[in-house]
Design a protein around this motif. Structure first.
Motif, short mmCIF file in Angstrom:
data_model
loop_
_atom_site.label_atom_id
_atom_site.label_comp_id
_atom_site.label_asym_id
_atom_site.label_seq_id
_atom_site.Cartn_x
_atom_site.Cartn_y
_atom_site.Cartn_z
N MET A 296 -29.17 -16.68 -3.98
CA MET A 296 -29.15 -17.38 -5.26
C MET A 296 -29.71 -16.41 -6.29
N PRO A 297 -28.88 -15.88 -7.19
CA PRO A 297 -29.40 -14.93 -8.19
C PRO A 297 -30.46 -15.60 -9.08
N TYR A 298 -31.49 -14.83 -9.42
CA TYR A 298 -32.56 -15.38 -10.26
C TYR A 298 -32.17 -15.16 -11.72
N VAL A 299 -31.27 -16.00 -12.22
CA VAL A 299 -30.80 -15.95 -13.60
C VAL A 299 -31.31 -17.17 -14.34
N GLU B 49 -38.39 -25.10 -7.10
CA GLU B 49 -37.93 -23.88 -7.73
C GLU B 49 -36.70 -24.12 -8.59
N MET B 50 -36.81 -23.75 -9.89
CA MET B 50 -35.72 -23.82 -10.86
C MET B 50 -35.19 -25.23 -11.06
N ALA B 51 -36.06 -26.24 -10.88
CA ALA B 51 -35.64 -27.63 -11.11
C ALA B 51 -35.40 -27.91 -12.59
N TYR B 52 -35.81 -26.98 -13.46
CA TYR B 52 -35.58 -27.11 -14.90
C TYR B 52 -34.19 -26.62 -15.30
N TRP C 161 -36.60 -13.58 -22.81
CA TRP C 161 -35.21 -14.05 -22.75
C TRP C 161 -34.31 -12.94 -22.22
N LYS C 162 -34.70 -11.68 -22.42
CA LYS C 162 -33.90 -10.57 -21.88
C LYS C 162 -33.94 -10.57 -20.36
N SER C 163 -35.11 -10.83 -19.80
CA SER C 163 -35.23 -10.89 -18.34
C SER C 163 -34.53 -12.12 -17.79
N ALA C 164 -34.69 -13.24 -18.50
CA ALA C 164 -34.11 -14.50 -18.01
C ALA C 164 -32.60 -14.43 -17.93
N PHE C 165 -31.97 -13.82 -18.95
CA PHE C 165 -30.51 -13.83 -19.00
C PHE C 165 -29.89 -12.48 -18.67
N LYS C 166 -30.75 -11.53 -18.24
CA LYS C 166 -30.28 -10.22 -17.77
C LYS C 166 -29.41 -9.51 -18.81
N THR C 167 -29.87 -9.52 -20.05
CA THR C 167 -29.14 -8.86 -21.14
C THR C 167 -30.07 -8.62 -22.32
N ASN C 168 -29.71 -7.63 -23.16
CA ASN C 168 -30.42 -7.39 -24.41
C ASN C 168 -29.65 -7.94 -25.60
N ASP C 169 -28.47 -8.51 -25.33
CA ASP C 169 -27.57 -9.00 -26.37
C ASP C 169 -27.79 -10.50 -26.58
N LYS C 170 -28.12 -10.88 -27.82
CA LYS C 170 -28.39 -12.29 -28.12
C LYS C 170 -27.17 -13.19 -27.87
N ASN C 171 -25.99 -12.69 -28.20
CA ASN C 171 -24.78 -13.50 -28.02
C ASN C 171 -24.49 -13.74 -26.54
N GLU D 177 -24.46 -17.29 -24.44
CA GLU D 177 -23.36 -17.71 -23.56
C GLU D 177 -23.88 -18.06 -22.17
N ARG D 178 -24.78 -17.24 -21.66
CA ARG D 178 -25.31 -17.48 -20.31
C ARG D 178 -26.21 -18.72 -20.29
N ALA D 179 -26.90 -18.95 -21.37
CA ALA D 179 -27.71 -20.17 -21.47
C ALA D 179 -26.81 -21.41 -21.43
#
Length: 333
Positions: free
Chosen positions: A90-93, A123-126, A197-207, A211-213
């Motif tokens: 299960m990827p930690y995204v 774990e990750m129930a949110y 948020w960069k770690s959470a969504f594995k990106t430095n790009d806000k857009n 999308e991943r959120a």
């Protein structure tokens, strides 16, 4: 237990019997110190593969299995044991805890200060998607403290329904909304919400982050380079089909901010009922008390592997009293 199995069930003073007599958690060790599973990692892996249905039946009945005394010495060994079970990763995204990848599918446990408590949670129930199984591995054994307590979720639900039936009814009707404030950089001083948020969504790009959120049922409101992440209301009580029980499947204790969690609270996260109403502080005080009364805390021993059914068992972390402590984790679908 049949003697031909390479495992023997061990009883420890911290275990608690369930209504059906099954101990929580089940503790398994090699049949004897001369057994090959006690000396050879490959034999331990073979034993897991050969007896996987039996091990899974134990996990279903008990909720957790502690493997103790097996030759697991490194993160790579730990990874090999996980792979022997055959569960997909299960990827930690979108996770809010600060973690570091150690080897493939193996991460550090929550990197917040070890002298701080982490309240009970699934774990990750949110998030709408979460792991079904968790593996923990003790690479460095604490000299004192630092346990990973576990508690059966259906017991928490039943106790809360008995003491706070109106609140539980609201939870079942409205669910919970989780809110996290995430900056650009990780802040490991917080157990929840410390990840950027960069770690959470594995990106430095806000857009891309937005999308991943959205794929996780969340929306982002930008405040400069800080993200306010709001997760759509999620069910807080879950019916587990395998055990046929209702469970306290939420992250209320770990996300709530108020007097009840003043000593362990986290300023970067908050939670409210799905209808926008606040959560009563007295309810949270009772919740924390119930979890503490009903939990089991087994002192870690080097090489321990704890397998937890994330759908039926909550876990936490007690403060480390005397270092060292290094616990690794892997999440499985």
């Amino acid at each position: 237990m049949a003697t031909e199995k390479p495992f023997r069930e061990v009883e420890l003073p911290q275990q608690k019997p369930q209504d059906d007599g099954v101990l929580f958690p089940v503790v398994l060790s090699p049949n004897s110190i001369t057994d090959s599973t006690a000396a050879e990692l490959s034999s331990f892996q073979d034993a897991i593969r050969a007896h996987k249905p039996w091990l899974e039946s134990l996990l279903l009945k008990s909720g957790a299995i502690l493997f103790r005394g097996f030759p697991v010495k490194s993160p790579s060994d730990f990874k090999s044991v996980i792979e022997a079970f055959g569960y997909p990763e299960m990827p930690y995204v979108s996770g809010v805890a600060p973690r570091t990848k150690v080897v493939e599918r193996v991460y550090t446990a929550n990197e917040s200060p070890l002298d701080k408590e982490i309240p009970f949670h699934h774990e990750m129930a949110y998030l709408p998607f979460h792991p079904t199984k968790l593996f923990f591995f003790c690479e460095e054994e604490p000299e004192a403290g630092g346990e990973t307590p576990i508690v059966l979720s259906h017991i928490v639900y039943e106790k809360m329904k008995e003491r706070h039936p109106d609140f539980v009814a609201k939870l079942e009707e409205h669910g919970l909304t989780y809110i996290k404030i995430a900056g650009e950089d990780d802040d490991p001083s917080f157990y929840s919400g410390g990840g950027s948020w960069k770690s959470a969504f594995k990106t430095n790009d806000k857009n891309i982050a937005k999308e991943r959120a959205a794929k996780q049922g969340a929306k982002i409101e930008w405040m400069g380079n800080t993200a306010k992440i709001i997760v759509n209301p999620l069910p807080a009580i879950r019916f587990d089909k395998e055990s046929c029980r209702k469970t306290w499947f939420n992250s209320l204790a770990v996300s709530y901010v108020g007097p009840a969690t003043e000593k362990i609270g986290n300023r970067n996260t908050s939670v409210e009922l799905g209808n926008g109403k606040p959560v009563d502080d007295d309810v949270v005080k009772d919740l924390l008390k119930i979890m503490e009364e009903e939990c089991v805390a087994m002192p870690w021993k080097i090489g321990d592997i704890l397998l937890v059914n994330n759908m039926t068992v909550l876990h936490s972390r007690w403060p480390l009293i005397k270092p060292p402590r290094r616990i690794l984790v892997s999440l499985c679908k």
